[in-house]
Scaffold this motif. Structure first.
Motif, PDB file in Angstrom:
ATOM      1  N   ALA A 385       0.835  -1.169   0.026  1.00 26.70           N
ATOM      2  CA  ALA A 385      -0.041  -0.032  -0.075  1.00 26.70           C
ATOM      3  C   ALA A 385       0.824   1.311   0.167  1.00 26.70           C
ATOM      4  O   ALA A 385       2.076   1.307   0.751  1.00 26.70           O
ATOM      5  N   GLY A 386       0.307   2.138  -0.716  1.00 33.24           N
ATOM      6  CA  GLY A 386       1.133   3.414  -0.659  1.00 33.24           C
ATOM      7  C   GLY A 386       0.974   4.168  -1.827  1.00 33.24           C
ATOM      8  O   GLY A 386      -0.139   3.978  -2.590  1.00 33.24           O
ATOM      9  N   ASP A 387       1.797   5.384  -2.371  1.00 38.31           N
ATOM     10  CA  ASP A 387       1.610   6.047  -3.459  1.00 38.31           C
ATOM     11  C   ASP A 387       2.948   6.361  -4.220  1.00 38.31           C
ATOM     12  O   ASP A 387       3.868   7.134  -3.626  1.00 38.31           O
ATOM     13  N   HIS A 388       3.139   5.567  -5.350  1.00 35.49           N
ATOM     14  CA  HIS A 388       4.541   6.041  -5.958  1.00 35.49           C
ATOM     15  C   HIS A 388       4.415   7.307  -6.601  1.00 35.49           C
ATOM     16  O   HIS A 388       5.595   7.434  -7.492  1.00 35.49           O
ATOM     17  N   ARG A 389       3.402   8.078  -6.437  1.00 31.41           N
ATOM     18  CA  ARG A 389       3.642   9.522  -7.047  1.00 31.41           C
ATOM     19  C   ARG A 389       4.093  10.387  -6.022  1.00 31.41           C
ATOM     20  O   ARG A 389       3.927  11.607  -6.270  1.00 31.41           O
ATOM     21  N   GLN A 390       4.232   9.868  -4.752  1.00 29.00           N
ATOM     22  CA  GLN A 390       4.600  10.903  -3.710  1.00 29.00           C
ATOM     23  C   GLN A 390       6.085  10.494  -3.225  1.00 29.00           C
ATOM     24  O   GLN A 390       7.023  10.097  -4.014  1.00 29.00           O
ATOM     25  N   GLN A 440      -4.543  16.385 -12.034  1.00 25.57           N
ATOM     26  CA  GLN A 440      -4.030  16.457 -13.440  1.00 25.57           C
ATOM     27  C   GLN A 440      -2.552  16.060 -13.882  1.00 25.57           C
ATOM     28  O   GLN A 440      -2.627  15.364 -14.834  1.00 25.57           O
ATOM     29  N   MET A 441      -1.745  16.535 -12.952  1.00 30.36           N
ATOM     30  CA  MET A 441      -0.424  16.181 -13.076  1.00 30.36           C
ATOM     31  C   MET A 441       0.026  14.830 -12.642  1.00 30.36           C
ATOM     32  O   MET A 441       1.008  14.254 -13.263  1.00 30.36           O
ATOM     33  N   PHE A 442      -0.623  14.271 -11.766  1.00 32.39           N
ATOM     34  CA  PHE A 442      -0.078  12.786 -11.342  1.00 32.39           C
ATOM     35  C   PHE A 442      -1.023  11.790 -11.301  1.00 32.39           C
ATOM     36  O   PHE A 442      -0.539  10.603 -11.381  1.00 32.39           O
ATOM     37  N   TYR A 443      -2.411  12.017 -11.537  1.00 28.85           N
ATOM     38  CA  TYR A 443      -3.105  10.774 -11.127  1.00 28.85           C
ATOM     39  C   TYR A 443      -4.253  10.859 -12.276  1.00 28.85           C
ATOM     40  O   TYR A 443      -5.259  10.324 -12.472  1.00 28.85           O
ATOM     41  N   GLU A 444      -3.833  11.297 -13.808  1.00 33.36           N
ATOM     42  CA  GLU A 444      -4.675  11.191 -14.617  1.00 33.36           C
ATOM     43  C   GLU A 444      -6.063  11.817 -14.780  1.00 33.36           C
ATOM     44  O   GLU A 444      -7.128  11.342 -15.328  1.00 33.36           O
ATOM     45  N   GLY A 445      -6.420  12.551 -13.821  1.00 36.78           N
ATOM     46  CA  GLY A 445      -7.747  13.460 -13.487  1.00 36.78           C
ATOM     47  C   GLY A 445      -8.599  12.110 -13.106  1.00 36.78           C
ATOM     48  O   GLY A 445      -9.851  12.581 -13.097  1.00 36.78           O
ATOM     49  N   LEU A 446      -8.329  11.158 -12.332  1.00 35.19           N
ATOM     50  CA  LEU A 446      -8.866  10.074 -11.846  1.00 35.19           C
ATOM     51  C   LEU A 446      -9.668  10.472 -10.496  1.00 35.19           C
ATOM     52  O   LEU A 446     -10.472   9.544 -10.331  1.00 35.19           O
ATOM     53  N   LEU A 447      -9.046  11.505  -9.726  1.00 32.49           N
ATOM     54  CA  LEU A 447      -9.663  11.537  -8.574  1.00 32.49           C
ATOM     55  C   LEU A 447     -10.592  12.655  -8.655  1.00 32.49           C
ATOM     56  O   LEU A 447     -10.919  13.449  -9.280  1.00 32.49           O
ATOM     57  N   GLU A 448     -11.538  12.424  -7.309  1.00 30.35           N
ATOM     58  CA  GLU A 448     -12.679  13.621  -7.054  1.00 30.35           C
ATOM     59  C   GLU A 448     -12.663  13.982  -5.515  1.00 30.35           C
ATOM     60  O   GLU A 448     -12.303  12.968  -4.790  1.00 30.35           O
ATOM     61  N   THR A 553      10.729  19.996   6.811  1.00 29.89           N
ATOM     62  CA  THR A 553      11.179  19.673   5.316  1.00 29.89           C
ATOM     63  C   THR A 553       9.751  18.833   4.804  1.00 29.89           C
ATOM     64  O   THR A 553       8.841  18.530   5.400  1.00 29.89           O
ATOM     65  N   VAL A 554       9.638  18.651   3.348  1.00 32.85           N
ATOM     66  CA  VAL A 554       8.884  17.849   2.818  1.00 32.85           C
ATOM     67  C   VAL A 554       8.845  16.434   3.320  1.00 32.85           C
ATOM     68  O   VAL A 554       7.525  16.024   3.791  1.00 32.85           O
ATOM     69  N   ASP A 555       9.856  15.960   3.685  1.00 34.97           N
ATOM     70  CA  ASP A 555      10.011  14.437   4.180  1.00 34.97           C
ATOM     71  C   ASP A 555       9.272  14.434   5.439  1.00 34.97           C
ATOM     72  O   ASP A 555       8.640  13.660   6.031  1.00 34.97           O
ATOM     73  N   GLY A 556       9.508  15.496   6.364  1.00 35.25           N
ATOM     74  CA  GLY A 556       8.983  15.586   7.402  1.00 35.25           C
ATOM     75  C   GLY A 556       7.281  15.688   7.811  1.00 35.25           C
ATOM     76  O   GLY A 556       6.780  15.495   8.660  1.00 35.25           O
ATOM     77  N   PHE A 557       6.937  16.139   6.446  1.00 36.61           N
ATOM     78  CA  PHE A 557       5.560  16.280   6.493  1.00 36.61           C
ATOM     79  C   PHE A 557       4.559  14.983   5.757  1.00 36.61           C
ATOM     80  O   PHE A 557       3.538  15.121   5.787  1.00 36.61           O
ATOM     81  N   GLN A 558       5.338  14.039   5.568  1.00 39.08           N
ATOM     82  CA  GLN A 558       4.578  12.913   4.895  1.00 39.08           C
ATOM     83  C   GLN A 558       3.592  12.382   5.649  1.00 39.08           C
ATOM     84  O   GLN A 558       3.957  12.125   6.676  1.00 39.08           O
ATOM     85  N   GLY A 559       2.520  11.936   5.108  1.00 46.90           N
ATOM     86  CA  GLY A 559       1.301  11.504   5.926  1.00 46.90           C
ATOM     87  C   GLY A 559       0.591  12.625   6.883  1.00 46.90           C
ATOM     88  O   GLY A 559      -0.157  12.157   7.443  1.00 46.90           O
ATOM     89  N   ARG A 586       8.163  14.895  -4.508  1.00 46.81           N
ATOM     90  CA  ARG A 586       8.388  15.567  -3.359  1.00 46.81           C
ATOM     91  C   ARG A 586       7.250  16.644  -3.399  1.00 46.81           C
ATOM     92  O   ARG A 586       6.730  17.139  -2.344  1.00 46.81           O
ATOM     93  N   MET A 587       7.554  17.715  -4.589  1.00 46.88           N
ATOM     94  CA  MET A 587       6.324  18.833  -4.711  1.00 46.88           C
ATOM     95  C   MET A 587       5.025  18.324  -4.421  1.00 46.88           C
ATOM     96  O   MET A 587       4.098  19.128  -3.983  1.00 46.88           O
ATOM     97  N   ASN A 588       4.684  17.016  -5.048  1.00 43.11           N
ATOM     98  CA  ASN A 588       3.266  16.638  -4.858  1.00 43.11           C
ATOM     99  C   ASN A 588       2.770  16.317  -3.497  1.00 43.11           C
ATOM    100  O   ASN A 588       1.896  16.744  -3.123  1.00 43.11           O
ATOM    101  N   VAL A 589       3.897  15.761  -2.702  1.00 43.98           N
ATOM    102  CA  VAL A 589       3.663  15.706  -1.269  1.00 43.98           C
ATOM    103  C   VAL A 589       3.435  17.067  -0.466  1.00 43.98           C
ATOM    104  O   VAL A 589       2.460  17.214   0.228  1.00 43.98           O
TER     105      VAL A 589
END
Length: 625
Positions: A385-390, A440-448, A553-559, A586-589
């Motif tokens: 489980a996870g998100d390879h776009r993050q 649009q940038m990471f999830y092909e517009g599939l989220l709502e 940092t970005v890493d410190g805010f994961q989750g 990282r910017m996505n996160v």
């Protein structure tokens, strides 16, 4: 397939050698004063009491006596080494030669200026207690690398067993097997979550739960584990970090699941302490008797009366202690339904010989593939489980990164077995104005966006995303941070706090405190994070709000998530160099931490040299409200 794994091993070797060399340069060839400023050293130390902890380990307390307000990187479980420094005649007092003690210790506990350190034997303790001008610094953690090398060797050489099957399924087009029973209904889940849980239950080999930000990945994974426990006696749940393990373990315990947490008890959250093996061990009815026997063994050694009958008496005590310890251990494991640990923690001696029907790996997109193979041999099937776009795994060697060491097992499976991937589609965190750009940038517009969050905001007619451009002035040009390892932009940091203050004034102090509106200040650069923290402490306006503001940092805010997210981008130069900001995951996160308001502060002319930031700027211009 085998070639891909062998390539992973070569790249991992590059990363290992690079980190060793970097560590040597940053420790052996750096002055003590500079190491203290970097947070990798405490000097000088005052030695406190020593004692045996519940695991019969010898520990010693140490206190730092200078640099009491300096940030540091010491954490429980990290290896450390003691040293002494010769006196120096230098007026600056920074020249004395260092002498490192020939043993490695481990941080057991750290709080402010006090640290408890596990030492390997009494001779080591004596050296520490008798030393003058004593210091302590971080040592390179080589054990994790050794575990990953062993895991890769094991999976490469696997033949005719379940490990070989799972390797082939993950890395080739080998077909997947599935159960065919009727789907289970979960009315409290949304349709994509319900489908994901059923896909986990149907999987005989492997399944992936792809959870973009705010889509309820943890909720879905907990439900999948809970349902699996209706079919299996015990499962193994792992993650890359202790924080991720604790989070999923807490959610399972809330459902009434008996969780056993394996790992250093000082690295888990306070709430999970009662679930650790050590606490369960201490609270077992037979523990008092075991402690008395261990004490008798130490007293027997200390008495130095090694005459007739010494060996026989010592042997009987040791046999009884071992018998009791194994009995307690068996009792604890028999009661647990979920064994929770980090991926490297799955190599703990306590799990030797244990086998599980299912292994769940949370935050799998942040784990090196080699780390996953440490745990996989213990299970018959794997659920990731996870998100390879993050956030990807953290790497230090540029050559290893370019070679693809950051390509995770989750990514390999997503590419080879797209049919086993379940995407969670409904997000419950961000208002729609923030969500649509990463969608649009990471999830092909599939989220709502769920209706409960789609249009929410803090102020009427507020703009969900704003980009504040920094001026083309010399003081706004980026610079090296004081440690030489990061970047910072003092003028941008001042502007960041000024803009946040203006936004707070628009909301009103009373409303912020009453509604507990929380804020995350993020920068990709640690140097800027440290600068912002210092500035915030000195800023009187923010004093009432400090408990509501987190800077990391970005890493410190994961989750994590906040009502308001402010991102200080730092980069401002004539060459259009964006450096670390090229890592779009990282910017996505960073962007997707915000619930209702996202503020970006950065030099557009520099950042928009990169197509991603050009698209972001255009999106903000076209969607003002």
């Amino acid at each position: 397939m085998i070639q891909a794994l062998e390539r992973q091993r070569q790249l991992l070797k590059l990363e290992y050698e690079y980190e060793k060399e970097q560590f040597r340069r940053h420790t052996e060839a750096t002055s003590v004063a500079r190491k203290v400023r970097r947070g990798i050293c405490w000097f000088p130390l005052r030695v406190g009491r020593s004692y045996y902890n519940s695991l019969d380990q010898l520990v010693v307390e140490v206190w730092r006596t200078e640099g009491l307000d300096d940030e540091h990187n010491f954490e429980p479980g990290k290896p450390v080494t003691f040293f002494t420094q010769e006196p120096t005649l230098s007026p600056r007092g920074d020249g004395g030669m260092l002498h490192f003690m020939r043993f490695t210790a481990q941080v057991s506990y750290v709080e402010e200026n006090r640290m408890v350190v596990t030492v390997p034997h009494t001779d080591a303790l004596v050296q520490v207690q008798n030393a003058e001008r004593l210091g302590l610094q971080l040592a390179l953690d080589e054990s994790t690398y050794h575990l990953m090398f062993e895991a890769l060797d094991r999976v490469i050489e696997a033949k005719g067993n379940r490990l070989a099957d799972l390797r082939d399924i993950c890395h080739t087009q080998a077909p997947l097997s599935k159960y065919t029973f009727m789907p289970t209904r979960f009315p409290w889940l949304n349709p994509s979550q319900e489908q994901a849980v059923n896909e986990v239950l149907w999987a005989k080999d492997v399944a992936v739960v792809h959870g973009p930000p705010g889509t309820g990945k943890t909720t879905t994974l907990v439900e999948a584990i809970y349902e699996t426990l209706h079919r299996e006696t015990q499962v193994l749940v792992c993650a890359q970090s202790n924080m991720a393990v604790d989070w999923i373990a807490e959610k399972l315990s809330d459902r009434g699941v008996n969780v056993l947490r394996i790992g250093n008890p000082t690295r888990v959250t306070d709430r999970m302490l009662g679930f650790t093996y050590e606490r369960r061990f201490e609270s077992h009815p037979s523990y008092t008797q075991l402690w008395a026997i261990r004490k008798a063994i130490r007293e027997l050694y200390a008495s130095r009366k090694h005459g007739d009958g010494f060996q026989q008496k010592l042997g009987r005590l040791k046999d009884r202690a071992m018998e009791l310890e194994l009995s307690i251990q068996q009792s604890i494991f028999d009661e647990a339904r979920v064994i929770a640990c980090t991926l490297t923690g799955s190599a703990n001696r306590l799990l030797t010989g244990h086998r599980f029907g299912t292994l769940f790996i949370d935050e799998a997109a942040q784990a090196l593939e080699a780390a996953c193979w440490i745990a996989i041999p213990k299970a018959d099937r794997i659920i990731l489980a996870g998100d390879h776009r993050q956030l990807p795994p953290t790497l230090k060697c540029p050559e290893a990164l370019q070679g693809g060491l950051d390509k995770t097992l989750m990514q390999v499976i997503v590419e080879n077995k797209p049919r086993c991937v379940s995407l969670l589609r409904v997000q419950y965190r961000m208002c729609d104005g923030i969500m649509q750009f990463p969608n649009q940038m990471f999830y092909e517009g599939l989220l709502e966006s769920d209706p409960s969050v789609k249009y929410r905001g803090i102020l009427d007619w507020d703009t969900p995303i704003e980009w504040f451009d920094t001026p083309d002035e010399p003081e706004y040009v980026e610079q090296q941070a004081g440690d030489g390892l990061s970047r910072q932009n003092p003028a941008e940091a001042e502007l960041t706090l000024r803009l946040l203050q203006e936004y707070f004034e628009k909301i009103g102090k009373e409303r912020i405190l009453y509604e507990r509106i929380d804020v995350g200040l993020i920068s990709p650069y640690r140097g800027q994070v440290q600068l912002l923290r210092q500035m915030l402490r000195r800023n009187a306006f923010f004093k009432p709000f400090r408990s509501l503001i987190t800077i990391n940092t970005v890493d410190g805010f994961q989750g994590q998530e906040r009502d308001v997210i402010v991102i200080s981008m730092v980069r401002s130069n004539d060459d259009g160099q964006v450096g670390f900001l090229r890592d779009l995951r990282r910017m996505n996160v960073a962007i997707t931490r915000a619930r209702m308001k996202l503020m970006l502060i950065g030099h557009k002319d520099t950042l928009c040299q990169h197509p991603f930031y050009r698209k972001l700027a255009k999106y903000i211009e076209q969607n003002p409200i």
